[in-house]
Enzyme design. Structure first.
Site, mmCIF file in Angstrom:
data_model
loop_
_atom_site.group_PDB
_atom_site.id
_atom_site.type_symbol
_atom_site.label_atom_id
_atom_site.label_comp_id
_atom_site.label_asym_id
_atom_site.label_seq_id
_atom_site.Cartn_x
_atom_site.Cartn_y
_atom_site.Cartn_z
ATOM 1 N N HIS A 1 4.421 2.439 -8.036
ATOM 2 C CA HIS A 1 3.413 1.378 -8.107
ATOM 3 C C HIS A 1 2.574 1.527 -9.385
ATOM 4 C CE1 HIS A 1 4.084 1.551 -3.620
ATOM 5 N NE2 HIS A 1 4.271 0.271 -3.859
ATOM 6 N N GLY B 1 0.821 -1.207 0.000
ATOM 7 C CA GLY B 1 0.000 0.000 0.000
ATOM 8 C C GLY B 1 0.854 1.255 0.000
#
Ligand code: PAF
Length: 296
Positions: free
Chosen positions: A51, A45
């Protein structure tokens, strides 16, 4: 009796968040049975541009459903590390996943991933005790164990990892090969800020002054790569001089290795890796270098 899947388990064109491993497993199984490829992007996360690049890479294969796992894995943190304070930003992470056309987010709880009495783990072999592993005992056992679990739950055709965590990528490759896992592991080059700092969820811990000092890591790698034609000693000296010139950077290791993280060759492809503490934040970075073949 197992509850049947419904249209809320997978909504084409939107992201669906699943917490239950069993259910997520059934959803991806149904998607595969319907002819879709499944690509996994494992994360903890606090998603950032790095990402996004992994997710975009996961979309490269046609007809793919991208699954992003978001799980701050307790077993890869040492007792004095930042497990408790690691950023948890599920809502904004899901927004990013929606923007990047992710099909499924898998966000399990620690209790669902590690059932009571869990005792079997994946041992990384000797490389797990070197470099990062020397400073973070047990770290790679935690990483490989959770990645193996994710591979079993999601059963992806492809799994995408960043080169920023180069030793992790190397060990995941090796695990998939050594344990005959049917997942193809893909590495993606590091995304950097304009001043060279490698993107990391941990950069948000840095004060402005520390953020400035942290650029010494990438600057050192570039300085080393710049003189790679002169061989290993020159590379290490140039990189170390760059790090020494910046106050507030506490070097953990600076090493040249082969691309598979075995001993560095005298000539040819190698990897220069660095880890340092800036304040209480541990940062890592690495770069490819071509040793001894230049004209310097
Ligand atoms: O790189 C990470 O974010 C983690 O180490 C991973 C691969 C998701 C395993 O927890």
């Amino acid at each position: 009796m197992t509850e049947p899947l419904t249209k809320d388990d997978y909504k084409p064109g939107d992201v669906t968040v699943h917490h239950d491993p069993e259910r997520l497993h059934r959803v991806v199984k149904a998607l595969r049975a319907a002819g879709r490829n499944v690509a996994l992007v494992p994360t903890m996360g606090a998603l950032h541009e790095g990402h996004r690049k992994l997710i975009r890479e996961a979309h490269v294969m046609q007809n793919t459903v991208v699954v992003v796992s978001i799980f701050v894995n307790p077993t890869q943190f040492g007792p004095d590390e930042d497990y408790e304070r690691y950023p948890r930003t599920l809502e904004s992470d899901v927004d990013i996943c929606r923007e990047e056309r992710v099909g499924l987010v898998f966000a399990p709880s620690a209790g669902d991933v590690y059932l009571p009495g869990s005792s079997v783990t994946v041992h990384p072999g000797p490389l797990g005790d070197e470099l990062e592993g020397a400073s973070r005992p047990g770290h790679f056992t935690g990483v490989l164990t959770v990645v193996a679990k994710l591979f079993n739950i999601v059963q992806p055709t492809y799994a995408v990892f960043g080169e920023k965590d180069y030793q992790q990528l190397t060990l995941v490759h090796r695990m998939a090969r050594d344990l005959n896992m049917p997942t193809h592991v893909v590495g993606v080059p590091t995304v950097r800020e304009a001043d060279g700092l490698a993107l990391s969820s941990r950069n948000r811990y840095l004060s402005e002054e520390q953020r400035q000092a942290a650029t010494a890591l990438s600057a050192a790698l570039v300085a080393g790569a710049h003189v790679s034609g002169r061989g290993a000693d020159a590379v290490l000296e140039a990189a170390r001089d760059t790090l020494d010139a910046v106050p507030g950077v506490d070097l953990d290791y600076l090493e040249l290795r082969a691309p598979d993280l075995g001993p560095a060759p005298e000539n040819g492809d190698a990897r220069l890796l660095v880890a340092a503490r800036v304040g209480s934040t541990r940062l890592i970075d690495n770069i490819a270098v071509l040793l001894g073949t230049g004209d310097e």
